[in-house]
Design a protein around this motif. Structure first.
Motif, PDB file in Angstrom:
ATOM      1  N   GLN A 438       0.818  -1.220   0.000  1.00 50.40           N
ATOM      2  CA  GLN A 438       0.000   0.000   0.000  1.00 50.40           C
ATOM      3  C   GLN A 438       0.855   1.274   0.000  1.00 50.40           C
ATOM      4  OE1 GLN A 438      -3.318  -0.258  -0.264  1.00 50.40           O
ATOM      5  NE2 GLN A 438      -3.073  -2.479  -0.352  1.00 50.40           N
ATOM      6  N   ARG A 439       1.867   1.323   0.868  1.00 48.24           N
ATOM      7  CA  ARG A 439       2.713   2.515   1.000  1.00 48.24           C
ATOM      8  C   ARG A 439       4.182   2.079   1.143  1.00 48.24           C
ATOM      9  NH1 ARG A 439      -1.282   4.649  -0.274  1.00 48.24           N
ATOM     10  NH2 ARG A 439      -2.374   6.477   0.597  1.00 48.24           N
ATOM     11  N   PRO A 440       4.843   1.779   0.030  1.00 50.79           N
ATOM     12  CA  PRO A 440       6.236   1.291   0.112  1.00 50.79           C
ATOM     13  C   PRO A 440       7.179   2.241   0.821  1.00 50.79           C
ATOM     14  CG  PRO A 440       5.331   0.977  -2.096  1.00 50.79           C
ATOM     15  CD  PRO A 440       4.337   1.804  -1.346  1.00 50.79           C
ATOM     16  N   GLN A 441       6.930   3.577   0.685  1.00 54.77           N
ATOM     17  CA  GLN A 441       7.834   4.536   1.319  1.00 54.77           C
ATOM     18  C   GLN A 441       7.794   4.423   2.841  1.00 54.77           C
ATOM     19  OE1 GLN A 441       5.434   5.298  -0.811  1.00 54.77           O
ATOM     20  NE2 GLN A 441       6.372   6.206  -2.669  1.00 54.77           N
ATOM     21  N   ILE A 442       6.588   4.312   3.389  1.00 55.95           N
ATOM     22  CA  ILE A 442       6.463   4.166   4.847  1.00 55.95           C
ATOM     23  C   ILE A 442       7.013   2.815   5.285  1.00 55.95           C
ATOM     24  CG2 ILE A 442       4.787   3.933   6.730  1.00 55.95           C
ATOM     25  CD1 ILE A 442       3.148   6.099   5.456  1.00 55.95           C
ATOM     26  N   ALA A 443       6.752   1.779   4.490  1.00 59.84           N
ATOM     27  CA  ALA A 443       7.258   0.447   4.843  1.00 59.84           C
ATOM     28  C   ALA A 443       8.778   0.433   4.913  1.00 59.84           C
ATOM     29  CB  ALA A 443       6.762  -0.591   3.826  1.00 59.84           C
ATOM     30  N   SER A 444       9.431   1.183   4.001  1.00 53.07           N
ATOM     31  CA  SER A 444      10.898   1.213   4.001  1.00 53.07           C
ATOM     32  C   SER A 444      11.446   1.819   5.292  1.00 53.07           C
ATOM     33  CB  SER A 444      11.402   2.005   2.799  1.00 53.07           C
ATOM     34  OG  SER A 444      11.015   3.366   2.892  1.00 53.07           O
ATOM     35  N   ILE A 445      10.684   2.760   5.893  1.00 56.77           N
ATOM     36  CA  ILE A 445      11.115   3.338   7.181  1.00 56.77           C
ATOM     37  C   ILE A 445      10.874   2.343   8.306  1.00 56.77           C
ATOM     38  CG2 ILE A 445      10.762   5.236   8.809  1.00 56.77           C
ATOM     39  CD1 ILE A 445       9.820   6.934   6.438  1.00 56.77           C
ATOM     40  N   LEU A 446       9.696   1.703   8.305  1.00 59.25           N
ATOM     41  CA  LEU A 446       9.362   0.749   9.358  1.00 59.25           C
ATOM     42  C   LEU A 446      10.329  -0.433   9.382  1.00 59.25           C
ATOM     43  CD1 LEU A 446       5.455   0.662   9.017  1.00 59.25           C
ATOM     44  CD2 LEU A 446       6.795   1.803  10.796  1.00 59.25           C
ATOM     45  N   GLN A 447      10.837  -0.814   8.206  1.00 61.15           N
ATOM     46  CA  GLN A 447      11.745  -1.949   8.143  1.00 61.15           C
ATOM     47  C   GLN A 447      13.032  -1.713   8.929  1.00 61.15           C
ATOM     48  OE1 GLN A 447      11.638  -4.985   6.813  1.00 61.15           O
ATOM     49  NE2 GLN A 447       9.558  -4.838   6.028  1.00 61.15           N
ATOM     50  N   ARG A 477       3.566  12.177   7.730  1.00 64.77           N
ATOM     51  CA  ARG A 477       3.863  10.747   7.653  1.00 64.77           C
ATOM     52  C   ARG A 477       3.213   9.996   8.807  1.00 64.77           C
ATOM     53  NH1 ARG A 477       8.925  11.262   6.631  1.00 64.77           N
ATOM     54  NH2 ARG A 477       8.790  11.098   4.368  1.00 64.77           N
ATOM     55  N   LYS A 478       3.193  10.624  10.022  1.00 66.65           N
ATOM     56  CA  LYS A 478       2.565   9.983  11.178  1.00 66.65           C
ATOM     57  C   LYS A 478       1.072   9.803  10.936  1.00 66.65           C
ATOM     58  CE  LYS A 478       2.335  10.272  16.215  1.00 66.65           C
ATOM     59  NZ  LYS A 478       0.916   9.902  16.268  1.00 66.65           N
ATOM     60  N   LYS A 479       0.424  10.838  10.328  1.00 71.35           N
ATOM     61  CA  LYS A 479      -1.011  10.737  10.037  1.00 71.35           C
ATOM     62  C   LYS A 479      -1.283   9.606   9.039  1.00 71.35           C
ATOM     63  CE  LYS A 479      -5.006  13.552   8.706  1.00 71.35           C
ATOM     64  NZ  LYS A 479      -5.611  12.475   7.929  1.00 71.35           N
ATOM     65  N   GLN A 480      -0.428   9.507   8.009  1.00 65.91           N
ATOM     66  CA  GLN A 480      -0.595   8.422   7.042  1.00 65.91           C
ATOM     67  C   GLN A 480      -0.488   7.059   7.721  1.00 65.91           C
ATOM     68  OE1 GLN A 480       1.858   8.718   3.507  1.00 65.91           O
ATOM     69  NE2 GLN A 480       1.676  10.948   3.469  1.00 65.91           N
ATOM     70  N   LEU A 481       0.519   6.913   8.619  1.00 63.33           N
ATOM     71  CA  LEU A 481       0.712   5.644   9.311  1.00 63.33           C
ATOM     72  C   LEU A 481      -0.479   5.325  10.217  1.00 63.33           C
ATOM     73  CD1 LEU A 481       2.429   3.191  10.009  1.00 63.33           C
ATOM     74  CD2 LEU A 481       3.666   4.597  11.672  1.00 63.33           C
TER      75      LEU A 481
END
Length: 547
Positions: A438-447, A477-481
């Motif tokens: 859904q959101r690869p950019q956020i996933a890359s941070i969470l990883q 970014r926090k709101k998106q997460l």
């Protein structure tokens, strides 16, 4: 009259006598009948399969006084003189010893003169790839526009060494290796003419050793007659060639596959005692394993296997009930053994150790099935399909995926409102996979973070690098997460981030390591995964740490 070797005595004199090259002889005969003759022919292929022989037959057919169906009669003066090599108008030249510019210039001077008694002046250049670059360049103009009465015929085993400018001026014919069945049939005919008694298994061994070359097979057969007289058996051929009897080869292979190390080592000892070449033995076993892999992959189809039917049946029986992965594993192990044996001063010891390694090797399991079982343990509620070894990608990817790929990787959010209050590990892993789509950019941070746990509606993450923690706490970014977590978990969730201490030594670090090890060893998922893989826990490492 002195003795004439079989390869010369039974050299084909007509197109119909040539074995295993019908695609070439038919084309040449049709060209002669229709008068569509080229001024230069290039015959390429392995040794001993008929290149120079066909060139001679073609020279006879073109200069024969009374050809029959484009075949040379073999009786006229030109045919007899070409066969004996005395006709002035047909010159056979060795490219290896006449590879200079001067030799080619001499040919260029001769081609201007008309033939003395034949219709065509023919130059047969054997091993033409041995000519020097300067010699090839000197030949170019003559080869491009030769006189109408001149025909060049080139033969080579290494066509890749011939300049493209030469190849483009020739009509190329690629000769094939002759199948073992046809070689054995031809040897049987020769044996009948020579009054030699030979069994079929001996002929098959000779044909197999010739590796597609009829001339090599005839030379080996000549040697076998000299070795054993008028009666040739497979045992005689085995002693002559230093090879193990085929039945013993299959017995050895069967013993290895059935984990019978005693029988396998005993057969290996017999081979060594009989003086068998162990390097050749290792290669022959490798070939048989290759054949088994082909049969296993092709569901019993043996078209790509040049072996007699009885041996194919033995291989099919050995393969029956075994997975292709097992055959592939055997091939990889034995390939390394054969390679080491070929370079070793102690081949017997290496083979013995190799046999024990093969026998003690555990059964190979399908990686797709293993990963599917592990994934079912980690996320039993996830609805997905596993095909072969493919599993949902955990690492984020920024590459564009097709709708079909996205559907195969997608994990749908929970259908009912619930928070992952069961420790959260499994559901957080599902969430990470879902976010990577859904959101690869956020996933890359969470990883880059380490999942600590869930406290009510708060998800706790730790980062080694403060940069990632700052990026995740940015307002947008926090709101998106938060929106993504609410959509997935059907509940309002928030993330609390922290930074892992850089202190990786001392009592606290050691205690933390012991606690993690204890937790891992007591975790049901870890236990079941280790059981599936037949493994044990060696170390526990926090994701994201470099040590």
């Amino acid at each position: 009259m002195s003795y004439q070797v079989l390869a010369r005595k039974y050299r084909p004199q007509k197109f119909s006598d040539v074995v295993g090259q019908d695609h070439i002889t038919t084309t040449l005969k049709n060209a002669i009948k229709s008068g569509r003759l080229h001024h230069a022919y290039m015959f390429t292929g392995a040794r001993g399969i008929g290149k120079t022989t066909v060139a001679r037959i073609l020279a006879k057919a073109l200069n024969c006084f009374s050809p029959v169906d484009a075949e040379p009669c073999g009786e006229c003066q030109n045919c007899r003189e070409i066969t004996s090599g005395t006709l002035m108008d047909v010159q056979e030249i060795d490219g290896a010893s006449n590879n200079s510019v001067d030799a080619v210039r001499e040919i260029s001077e001769r081609v201007r003169y008309m033939p003395s008694s034949a219709k065509y002046k023919i130059y047969i250049v054997d091993e033409v790839h041995m000519l020097s670059t300067s010699a090839f360049n000197a030949l170019l103009k003559t080869l491009e526009e030769p006189p109408a009465h001149v025909i060049f015929m080139f033969a080579t085993t290494e066509s890749h060494k011939i300049p493209a400018t030469i190849l483009s001026r020739c009509q190329r014919y690629d000769f094939r290796r002759i199948p073992s069945t046809l070689i054995a049939k031809e040897l049987s005919r020769i044996a009948g003419n020579e009054g030699v008694k030979v069994d079929d298994s001996a002929l098959r061994i000779i044909a197999h050793e010739a590796t597609g070359s009829l001339r090599d097979a005839e030379s080996l057969f000549d040697q076998a007659i000299a070795f054993s007289g008028d009666e040739i058996t497979s045992e005689v051929i085995g002693r002559m060639l230093g090879t193990l009897d085929r039945k013993r080869l299959y017995g050895f292979l069967s013993a290895v596959m059935n984990r019978d190390s005693a029988s396998a080592l005993s057969l290996l000892e017999d081979a060594y005692r009989f003086g068998i070449d162990l390097v050749r033995f290792a290669v022959e076993i490798l070939e048989l394993i290759r054949h088994m892999l082909v049969i296993s992959e092709c569901k019993g189809d043996s078209k790509g296997i040049d072996l007699p039917p009885d041996e194919v049946a033995m291989l099919v029986k050995l393969v029956s009930g075994r997975a292709s992965e097992e055959m592939l594993g055997m091939f990889n192990v034995w390939y390394r053994i054969a390679e080491d044996v070929s370079r070793s001063a102690f081949p017997k010891m290496l083979l013995e150790i190799g046999v024990m390694r093969m026998v003690r090797a555990s059964d190979v399991k399908n990686i797709g099935e293993i990963l599917a079982r592990i994934d079912d343990i980690v996320s039993p509620g996830a609805r997905r399909q596993v095909k072969d070894s493919a599993i949902p990608v955990q690492a984020p990817s920024t590459s564009k995926k097709s709708p079909e790929q996205a559907a195969a990787l997608k994990f749908e959010p929970a259908s009912s409102s619930s928070s992952p209050s069961d420790g959260g590990g499994g559901r957080w892993l599902e969430f990470m996979r879902w976010v990577s789509i859904q959101r690869p950019q956020i996933a890359s941070i969470l990883q880059n973070g380490v999942f600590v746990g869930i406290d009510g509606s708060l998800v706790k993450l730790s980062f080694n690098n403060m940069l990632y923690a700052d990026m995740l706490t940015e307002e947008d970014r926090k709101k998106q997460l938060d929106d993504l977590m609410e959509k997935f978990f059907k509940n309002k969730m928030s993330v609390i981030v922290g930074v892992i201490s850089d202190d990786s030594s001392g009592p606290d670090a050691a205690r933390r390591k012991r606690d993690m090890m204890r937790e891992a060893l007591g975790n049901d998922i870890v236990k079941k995964t280790a059981d599936i893989l037949n493994a044990r826990i060696h170390d526990v490492k926090v994701e994201g740490e470099d040590h």
